[in-house]
Scaffold this motif. Structure first.
Motif, PDB file in Angstrom:
ATOM      1  N   THR A   1       0.980  -1.466  -0.346  1.00  0.00           N
ATOM      2  CA  THR A   1       0.020   0.144   0.382  1.00  0.00           C
ATOM      3  C   THR A   1       0.964   1.257   0.090  1.00  0.00           C
ATOM      4  O   THR A   1       2.009   1.389   0.710  1.00  0.00           O
ATOM      5  CB  THR A   1      -0.632   0.173   0.911  1.00  0.00           C
ATOM      6  N   GLY A   2       0.300   2.148  -0.657  1.00  0.00           N
ATOM      7  CA  GLY A   2       1.409   3.342  -0.840  1.00  0.00           C
ATOM      8  C   GLY A   2       2.337   2.950  -1.807  1.00  0.00           C
ATOM      9  O   GLY A   2       3.061   4.305  -1.515  1.00  0.00           O
TER      10      GLY A   2
ATOM     11  N   GLY B   1       2.143   3.504  -4.620  1.00  0.00           N
ATOM     12  CA  GLY B   1       1.604   4.556  -6.220  1.00  0.00           C
ATOM     13  C   GLY B   1       1.175   3.795  -6.787  1.00  0.00           C
ATOM     14  O   GLY B   1       1.709   3.903  -8.891  1.00  0.00           O
ATOM     15  N   LYS B   2       0.354   3.052  -7.293  1.00  0.00           N
ATOM     16  CA  LYS B   2       0.436   1.999  -7.757  1.00  0.00           C
ATOM     17  C   LYS B   2      -1.081   2.601  -9.149  1.00  0.00           C
ATOM     18  O   LYS B   2      -1.225   2.813  -9.779  1.00  0.00           O
ATOM     19  CB  LYS B   2      -0.346   0.680  -7.682  1.00  0.00           C
ATOM     20  N   SER B   3      -2.135   2.734  -8.162  1.00  0.00           N
ATOM     21  CA  SER B   3      -3.100   3.316  -7.919  1.00  0.00           C
ATOM     22  C   SER B   3      -2.880   4.816  -8.899  1.00  0.00           C
ATOM     23  O   SER B   3      -3.581   5.345  -9.694  1.00  0.00           O
ATOM     24  CB  SER B   3      -3.923   3.731  -6.711  1.00  0.00           C
ATOM     25  N   LEU B   4      -1.997   5.973  -7.849  1.00  0.00           N
ATOM     26  CA  LEU B   4      -1.656   7.374  -9.277  1.00  0.00           C
ATOM     27  C   LEU B   4      -1.278   6.846 -10.466  1.00  0.00           C
ATOM     28  O   LEU B   4      -1.975   7.395 -10.739  1.00  0.00           O
ATOM     29  CB  LEU B   4      -0.803   7.847  -7.905  1.00  0.00           C
TER      30      LEU B   4
HETATM   31  N1  ATP Z   1      -5.126  12.568  -2.730  1.00  0.00           N
HETATM   32  C1  ATP Z   1      -4.156  12.316  -2.524  1.00  0.00           C
HETATM   33  N2  ATP Z   1      -2.584  13.346  -1.624  1.00  0.00           N
HETATM   34  C2  ATP Z   1      -1.804  13.649  -1.551  1.00  0.00           C
HETATM   35  N3  ATP Z   1      -0.499  12.163  -1.182  1.00  0.00           N
HETATM   36  C3  ATP Z   1      -2.072  11.244  -1.656  1.00  0.00           C
HETATM   37  C4  ATP Z   1      -3.570  10.995  -1.739  1.00  0.00           C
HETATM   38  N4  ATP Z   1      -3.244  10.080  -2.767  1.00  0.00           N
HETATM   39  C5  ATP Z   1      -2.075   9.161  -2.193  1.00  0.00           C
HETATM   40  N5  ATP Z   1      -1.343  10.026  -1.505  1.00  0.00           N
HETATM   41  C6  ATP Z   1      -0.018   9.218  -1.584  1.00  0.00           C
HETATM   42  O1  ATP Z   1       0.815   8.593  -2.699  1.00  0.00           O
HETATM   43  C7  ATP Z   1       0.864   7.704  -2.638  1.00  0.00           C
HETATM   44  C8  ATP Z   1       0.932   6.820  -3.658  1.00  0.00           C
HETATM   45  O2  ATP Z   1      -0.359   6.527  -3.164  1.00  0.00           O
HETATM   46  P1  ATP Z   1      -1.211   5.292  -4.419  1.00  0.00           P
HETATM   47  O3  ATP Z   1      -3.111   5.882  -3.765  1.00  0.00           O
HETATM   48  O4  ATP Z   1      -0.193   5.472  -5.784  1.00  0.00           O
HETATM   49  O5  ATP Z   1      -0.397   3.923  -3.709  1.00  0.00           O
HETATM   50  P2  ATP Z   1      -0.948   2.463  -4.315  1.00  0.00           P
HETATM   51  O6  ATP Z   1       0.431   1.401  -4.840  1.00  0.00           O
HETATM   52  O7  ATP Z   1      -2.111   2.399  -4.572  1.00  0.00           O
HETATM   53  O8  ATP Z   1      -1.680   2.054  -2.714  1.00  0.00           O
HETATM   54  P3  ATP Z   1      -3.156   1.286  -2.161  1.00  0.00           P
HETATM   55  O9  ATP Z   1      -2.129  -0.478  -2.606  1.00  0.00           O
HETATM   56  O10 ATP Z   1      -3.223   1.015  -1.019  1.00  0.00           O
HETATM   57  O11 ATP Z   1      -4.459   1.736  -3.033  1.00  0.00           O
HETATM   58  C9  ATP Z   1       1.059   7.245  -0.963  1.00  0.00           C
HETATM   59  O12 ATP Z   1       2.718   8.538  -0.418  1.00  0.00           O
HETATM   60  C10 ATP Z   1      -0.163   7.907  -0.534  1.00  0.00           C
HETATM   61  O13 ATP Z   1      -0.061   8.304   0.617  1.00  0.00           O
END
Ligand code: ATP
Length: 266
Positions: free
Chosen positions: A45-46, A48-51
């Motif tokens: 988690t976190g 950066g996959k979703s972003l």
């Molecule tokens: N709206 C936001 N404002 C500030 N930081 C954010 C925001 N959304 C995500 N982040 C940060 O960006 C980073 C990447 O987040 P992301 O959602 O892409 O992770 P992920 O790998 O998809 O996690 P997960 O498996 O929990 O969905 C994380 O450090 C998160 O805290």
């Protein structure tokens, strides 16, 4: 080797705080999605996959800014396209299945109406023809009694069934070239999870879809994916075929992920 459909190249991004300060979260992300393959993007988690996935569709949070890089889809940089050009790609060329299908659907329309409306937006035609397509899509994702189910609202669907309906919408109604699935089985129980994954693989293969599966479940990846991208703390730490990643992981983080999922000894 087939062609690359989408490539993320040196993509970096940051969140902008109210005072203007930037907090970097993605660092030089690089990976490619091969046409016809199912590629997994894995990481804790976190990471950066979703972003990364949201940026492909141009639906990243408003406070997220690209600081470098590009995302090429069929030769065009998605990050430079205007709203109209992106709308033409979203849904029709690239569609996405979200984690919580019930929350992603509109609660005031029936499931059938929503699928039919998306069909009409994408392909035109009459309301009746679109509803017939909606019912047919629900049938193809093995929703029992699809005519009756099409008349129900999202809250009347179980989580697994709603996820099937969302997959029907994203894969069969939109008929995209690229399907992105963001944790499509999270929150579902284990047997339903594997049924949903089987469905995704079957649709992917039969419709010739290119798919990008975002997940932290390496068990799912081992059974279904062709290629794997491993992300950690906003960076891609390793990419390779699923076989290579599972049998000979190169990076310590990948080995840690595999060990944590009990797929290989630490
Ligand atoms: N709206 C936001 N404002 C500030 N930081 C954010 C925001 N959304 C995500 N982040 C940060 O960006 C980073 C990447 O987040 P992301 O959602 O892409 O992770 P992920 O790998 O998809 O996690 P997960 O498996 O929990 O969905 C994380 O450090 C998160 O805290």
């Amino acid at each position: 080797m087939s062609d690359v459909l989408l490539s993320v190249e040196n993509f970096s991004g940051a969140f902008r705080a109210a005072d203007g300060r930037l907090t970097p979260v993605l660092h030089d992300v690089n990976f490619a999605l091969r046409t016809g393959a199912i590629t997994a993007v894995v990481g804790e988690t976190g990471s950066g996959k979703s972003l990364t996935a949201l940026s492909i569709l141009g639906i990243q949070p408003a406070t997220f800014v690209r600081t470098s890089g590009r995302i090429l889809f069929e030769g065009r940089d998605l990050l430079t396209l205007g709203a109209t050009a992106l709308r033409a790609i979203r849904g029709r060329r690239i569609s996405m299945v979200f984690q919580d299908a019930r929350a992603a659907m509109n609660p005031v329309f029936t499931v059938g109406q929503q699928l039919a409306e998306v069909f009409r937006l994408q392909h035109g035609g009459s309301r009746d023809a679109a509803m017939a397509k909606a019912i047919d899509a629900l049938r193809r994702v093995s929703i029992p009694e699809p005519e009756r189910r099409a008349r129900q609202y999202p809250h009347e669907f179980s989580g697994g069934m709603a996820q099937r309906a969302m997959i029907a919408m994203a894969a069969l109604i939109c008929r995209p070239t690229l399907l992105i699935l963001d944790e499509p089985t999270t929150g579902l129980d284990v047997t339903i999870q594997s049924e949903i994954m089987e469905l995704i693989v079957e649709l992917g293969r039969s419709a010739g879809l290119t798919a990008c599966l975002i997940t932290h479940d390496l068990g799912v990846v081992a059974e279904t994916c062709d290629a794997v991208v491993v992300m950690n703390a906003g960076r891609v730490v390793e990419t390779g075929t699923a076989e290579a990643i599972f049998t000979a992981p190169q990076h310590a983080y990948t080995r840690k992920l595999l060990a944590a999922s009990l797929l290989v000894p630490a």
